[in-house]
Design an enzyme around this catalytic site. Sequence first.
Site, short mmCIF file in Angstrom:
data_model
loop_
_atom_site.label_atom_id
_atom_site.label_comp_id
_atom_site.label_asym_id
_atom_site.label_seq_id
_atom_site.Cartn_x
_atom_site.Cartn_y
_atom_site.Cartn_z
N ASN A 4 1.32 -1.19 -0.35
CA ASN A 4 -0.20 0.38 -0.02
C ASN A 4 0.83 1.83 0.24
OD1 ASN A 4 -1.52 1.49 0.73
ND2 ASN A 4 -2.31 1.53 2.34
N LYS A 15 0.24 4.60 -0.46
CA LYS A 15 -0.37 5.37 -0.41
C LYS A 15 -0.36 6.34 -0.52
CE LYS A 15 0.06 3.60 4.23
NZ LYS A 15 -0.48 3.82 5.69
N HIS A 31 -9.90 1.22 5.32
CA HIS A 31 -8.50 1.09 5.81
C HIS A 31 -8.90 1.78 7.11
CE1 HIS A 31 -4.12 2.56 6.38
NE2 HIS A 31 -3.98 1.79 5.99
N GLU A 53 -6.71 4.57 7.90
CA GLU A 53 -6.38 6.63 7.58
C GLU A 53 -8.41 6.92 7.49
OE1 GLU A 53 -2.95 5.37 5.66
OE2 GLU A 53 -1.96 5.33 7.67
N GLU A 65 -5.29 -4.67 11.09
CA GLU A 65 -4.27 -3.45 10.87
C GLU A 65 -4.61 -3.33 12.56
OE1 GLU A 65 -2.49 -3.09 6.82
OE2 GLU A 65 -4.48 -1.73 7.53
N GLY A 87 2.39 2.09 11.06
CA GLY A 87 3.27 3.62 11.07
C GLY A 87 4.04 3.77 12.10
N SER A 135 3.46 -1.75 10.59
CA SER A 135 5.61 -1.84 10.76
C SER A 135 5.03 -3.05 10.21
CB SER A 135 4.99 -1.26 12.17
OG SER A 135 4.30 -0.24 12.45
C1 PEP Z 1 -1.26 0.60 5.95
O1 PEP Z 1 -0.81 1.10 6.28
O2 PEP Z 1 -1.69 -0.52 5.39
C2 PEP Z 1 0.78 -0.32 7.18
C3 PEP Z 1 0.23 -1.59 6.95
O3 PEP Z 1 1.56 0.44 6.88
P1 PEP Z 1 2.92 0.81 7.65
O4 PEP Z 1 3.27 -0.77 7.31
O5 PEP Z 1 3.90 1.70 6.94
O6 PEP Z 1 2.29 0.31 8.93
#
Ligand code: PEP
Length: 245
Positions: free
Chosen positions: A6, A8, A91, A93, A159, A165, A201
């Site tokens: 992803n 983003k 998601h 976000e 998630e 992040g 992460s």
């Molecule tokens: C995400 O936003 O779907 C995600 C998993 O981000 P990150 O790997 O940066 O934590």
Amino acid sequence: MFIAANWKMNLDKKSISEYAKFLQKFKFSDKVETCIFPPTIYIDYLHSLINDLPISIGGQNCHYKTSGAFTGEISPNFLRDTGCKYVIIGHSERRIINNENNAEIKLRAEAALNSSLKVILCVGETLIDRQEGKALQFIEKQINDCLPDNYENLLIAYEPIWSIGTGKIPSVFEIEEMHTHIKKIINKFVNKKINVIYGGSVNIKNINEILDITNVDGVLVGGASLKAKDFLAIYSAAVKYLNIS
Ligand code: PEP
């Protein structure tokens, strides 16, 4: 096994072109499915650079209507039309920044499935829910409220919001417990194996430990997918894992 990237709101045309050069030099395995979710505006461009490779392309979200007066929104049909196979729905976000609630997420997932896209439905608890011991309960409600009626082309991404992040990930026990919980909830509705992937992460240091967890069917990678070298190292770890296990 499914490994997703992803991006983003990251990577411009020049960086995507560099990224694609790396992908073109890499030997992909038919055992591990992979999909990149670029910014919508670059879906066609990425496609033009890698359409000979066994990599799917997906949208980072889509609307619950296929057309109409929805300025700035993306129809699931448009994603399908540009060659997307997958779409991420719900998601955190989008839930937090764009106030997308469970009811709307369910509509978006259903619209995407009706447009023949495969849906990655994201669920995840806050840190407070986790600390108060309410994570399992929170996810159960999210799934009950967001689950579309058609399960054929559905994957769930667990998630935890506090892990995205931040560099913090749940313990092996917590991930296994949650993935098993999610599969049990879904099995109440349908007697079919639904893949559950982990996101939050994921990086080249923790990928082996995560893949080894029971009921983890792949990963959704954000930050660590922005460099082709890192993403391909994560992909290679998945191939190696499958060859050993
Ligand atoms: C995400 O936003 O779907 C995600 C998993 O981000 P990150 O790997 O940066 O934590």
